[in-house]
Design a protein around this motif. Structure first.
Motif, short mmCIF file in Angstrom:
data_model
loop_
_atom_site.label_atom_id
_atom_site.label_comp_id
_atom_site.label_asym_id
_atom_site.label_seq_id
_atom_site.Cartn_x
_atom_site.Cartn_y
_atom_site.Cartn_z
N ALA A 362 -23.73 -5.44 -49.93
CA ALA A 362 -23.24 -4.99 -51.05
C ALA A 362 -22.55 -3.87 -50.94
CB ALA A 362 -24.11 -5.31 -52.26
N HIS A 363 -22.98 -2.89 -50.06
CA HIS A 363 -22.26 -1.61 -49.85
C HIS A 363 -21.00 -1.43 -49.13
CE1 HIS A 363 -26.32 -0.15 -51.42
NE2 HIS A 363 -25.81 0.83 -51.75
N ILE A 364 -20.80 -2.82 -48.42
CA ILE A 364 -19.58 -2.82 -47.75
C ILE A 364 -18.66 -3.27 -48.43
CG2 ILE A 364 -18.29 -3.77 -45.68
CD1 ILE A 364 -21.10 -4.10 -44.37
N THR A 365 -17.48 -2.38 -48.90
CA THR A 365 -16.60 -2.61 -49.97
C THR A 365 -15.35 -2.84 -49.78
OG1 THR A 365 -16.70 -0.32 -50.74
CG2 THR A 365 -18.18 -1.67 -51.75
N THR A 366 -14.83 -2.40 -48.28
CA THR A 366 -13.61 -2.53 -47.92
C THR A 366 -13.58 -3.83 -46.81
OG1 THR A 366 -13.64 -0.90 -46.09
CG2 THR A 366 -13.39 -0.13 -48.40
N GLN A 367 -12.18 -3.97 -46.29
CA GLN A 367 -12.24 -4.91 -45.09
C GLN A 367 -11.90 -3.98 -43.95
OE1 GLN A 367 -9.09 -7.26 -46.91
NE2 GLN A 367 -10.62 -8.92 -47.09
N GLY A 368 -12.55 -2.89 -43.68
CA GLY A 368 -12.42 -2.33 -42.38
C GLY A 368 -13.19 -2.87 -41.43
N GLY A 369 -12.94 -2.59 -40.14
CA GLY A 369 -13.68 -3.37 -39.02
C GLY A 369 -15.43 -3.02 -39.22
N VAL A 370 -15.67 -3.95 -38.57
CA VAL A 370 -17.26 -4.00 -38.60
C VAL A 370 -17.90 -4.14 -37.41
CG1 VAL A 370 -19.38 -5.09 -39.73
CG2 VAL A 370 -17.58 -4.35 -41.13
N LEU A 371 -18.94 -3.49 -36.96
CA LEU A 371 -19.96 -3.98 -35.89
C LEU A 371 -21.20 -4.27 -36.47
CD1 LEU A 371 -20.67 -4.02 -32.84
CD2 LEU A 371 -21.14 -1.71 -33.07
N THR A 372 -21.83 -5.48 -36.13
CA THR A 372 -23.30 -5.82 -36.86
C THR A 372 -23.82 -6.78 -35.72
OG1 THR A 372 -24.25 -6.66 -38.68
CG2 THR A 372 -22.34 -7.77 -38.28
N THR A 373 -24.78 -7.19 -36.25
CA THR A 373 -25.52 -8.22 -35.38
C THR A 373 -24.90 -9.61 -35.49
OG1 THR A 373 -27.12 -9.06 -37.20
CG2 THR A 373 -27.80 -7.15 -35.97
N HIS A 374 -25.29 -10.41 -34.46
CA HIS A 374 -24.82 -11.73 -34.32
C HIS A 374 -25.14 -12.59 -35.64
CE1 HIS A 374 -25.42 -16.28 -33.07
NE2 HIS A 374 -24.19 -15.82 -32.56
N GLU A 375 -26.26 -12.41 -36.28
CA GLU A 375 -26.69 -13.14 -37.49
C GLU A 375 -25.89 -12.85 -38.73
OE1 GLU A 375 -29.05 -14.37 -34.18
OE2 GLU A 375 -28.70 -12.41 -34.86
#
Length: 460
Positions: A362-375
């Protein structure tokens, strides 16, 4: 439900969701997870018409819904094929119910989204069209099948051969000529698309051989080399063909409908032979189970064989002597081989961080690039740049450049597929030292870092 529990994955749901989303926005469908244009994956051009749904509402649930609908429509096609074969409606419903209980159908619907799933009802519909003399509708089905996955072109070629050699003798006399024409068209279309997709489209958009070639590396490093070795060095594959592994795979395929099969009606298996061959020869054991999608191209022809047997042999003459017993058999196979127990086991493994992950998202509010886990990645694929923490891709070290990312979302308790607790801690340590990022959220081992935005200077 699996997706909601953070058990879907970047491979393959994230790949297709990102591609369909980008197509719907008129952008280049470059999959940052795969590192290639989506047509360089399997030349699945069916994703382009699917993107029209994302123009209404961009949601991954379109893919789930279409996949479930396609598999359900397969039961309807099986039912009508049985009726067309002059099987009474009660037995036709039994065969359709057995289709719905077939473990690979249930399991494939659980396992993310794959375009080739859509080919299951299309194969059945294509045969229905041939038997009804509907040539144009048959060609439309073929177009859809070829658009699902390039390798299905081999099944289309085999389908054409089967239509010419066997089916043309069975259809009504008035449709025999059209059946022969359909057979030649299938052979021509399948051969042409295999050549175009394998030797031009996929290499053009990916810069390399089709990805599946790596699963047959013992036969060669390219499609021509693999074909050459299959012809000139057949001993390379004999050990795989005649093995306990292959025998067990065959057992898994037929046991759910063993009550309806007979060696006397084997020819409907012909269009499935390319899939069977590829799965048996693959070095990847996932190709030879009912958990993944790889067995699906076999299913339409498996049930076609059941229909042909039911047409020739009444149910009372079969080893299982009643419709109820046949359904009970299929139900037992479903209970033994379907992966519904996952909802009470592995799908709950990250339940302890579920709430924290939802709050972090819910804190990710823009469409900028993301690095996260596979799931977590399939929940964030509606953007141009999305990567997951693939330890081999990053060679066990933090990215040399953090510039592509506006957010980094990690789960130290559940690092995810192709990651490890050690790699997760390495990333956390690097981000805590990175002056361009700040910790935006932290709870239950879930960490969200965001890029620090520089405020523009006030005008003098």
């Amino acid at each position: 439900m699996r997706h909601h529990l953070f058990q879907s994955g970047g491979y393959d749901l994230g790949i297709f969701d990102q591609a369909v989303y980008l197509i719907s926005r008129g952008e280049v469908p470059f999959s940052t997870i795969r590192g290639i244009h989506i047509l360089g994956d399997h030349a699945a051009f069916i994703l382009y018409p699917l993107s029209l749904l994302y123009r209404i509402v961009p949601s991954v649930y379109w893919l789930f819904g279409i996949q479930a609908l396609a598999l359900t429509l397969g039961a309807l096609a099986v039912y009508h094929l049985a009726l067309q074969a002059e099987i009474d409606s009660d037995r036709a419903r039994t065969i359709a119910a057995a289709y719905l209980l077939y473990p690979a159908i249930f399991n494939a619907n659980l396992f993310d989204f794959h375009p080739e799933v859509l080919a299951v009802p299309l194969f059945l519909a294509a045969i229905l069209c041939v038997r009804s003399g509907k040539l144009w509708e048959f060609l439309l089905c073929l177009s859809g099948i070829l658009g699902c996955k390039a390798v299905l072109s081999l099944n289309v070629v085999a389908l054409g051969a089967w239509l010419l050699l066997f089916e043309s003798r069975r259809v009504e006399k008035r449709w025999q000529r059209r059946c022969q024409v359909a057979g030649w068209l299938a052979i021509a279309a399948g051969s042409a698309w295999f050549g175009m997709a394998t030797f031009w489209i996929i290499p053009h958009f990916s810069g390399s051989e089709p990805a599946a070639v790596s699963h047959y590396s013992y036969l060669g490093n390219s499609v021509p080399e693999i074909i050459q070795n299959l012809v000139l060095k057949p001993t390379l594959v004999l050990g795989k063909v005649f093995s306990l592994d292959t025998l067990f795979y065959g057992f898994l395929l037929v046991i759910p409908v063993a009550w309806g099969l007979s060696w006397r009606h084997w020819d409907p298996w012909i269009p499935a032979l390319p899939t069977l061959g590829l799965n048996i020869l693959s070095s990847n054991p996932a190709y030879r189970d009912l958990v993944h999608q790889y067995a699906l191209p076999v299913v339409p022809f498996l049930f076609l064989a059941v229909i042909e047997n039911a047409k020739a042999v009444p149910f009372w003459f079969c080893p299982v002597k009643s419709r109820k017993a046949a359904l009970a058999w299929s139900l037992l196979a479903f209970l033994a081989l379907a992966k519904y127990p996952f909802f009470g086991s592995i799908y709950l493994q990250s339940l302890d961080t579920w709430q924290a992950t939802r709050e972090a998202l819910a804190h990710i509010t823009t469409q900028g690039g993301v690095l996260t886990t596979h799931e977590i990645s399939p929940h964030l694929t509606h953007r141009r740049v999305i990567y997951f923490t693939d330890e081999s891709r990053f060679k066990g070290s933090p990215p040399q450049q953090w510039d592509p990312f506006d957010y980094v979302l990690l789960n130290s308790r559940h690092p995810g597929w192709r990651s490890s607790p050690e790699f997760s801690q390495t990333l956390l340590a690097a981000l805590q030292k990175e002056t361009s990022f700040q910790l935006l959220y932290h709870r239950d081992g879930v960490y969200l870092f965001s890029r620090i935005r520089q405020e523009p200077p006030n005008p003098p």
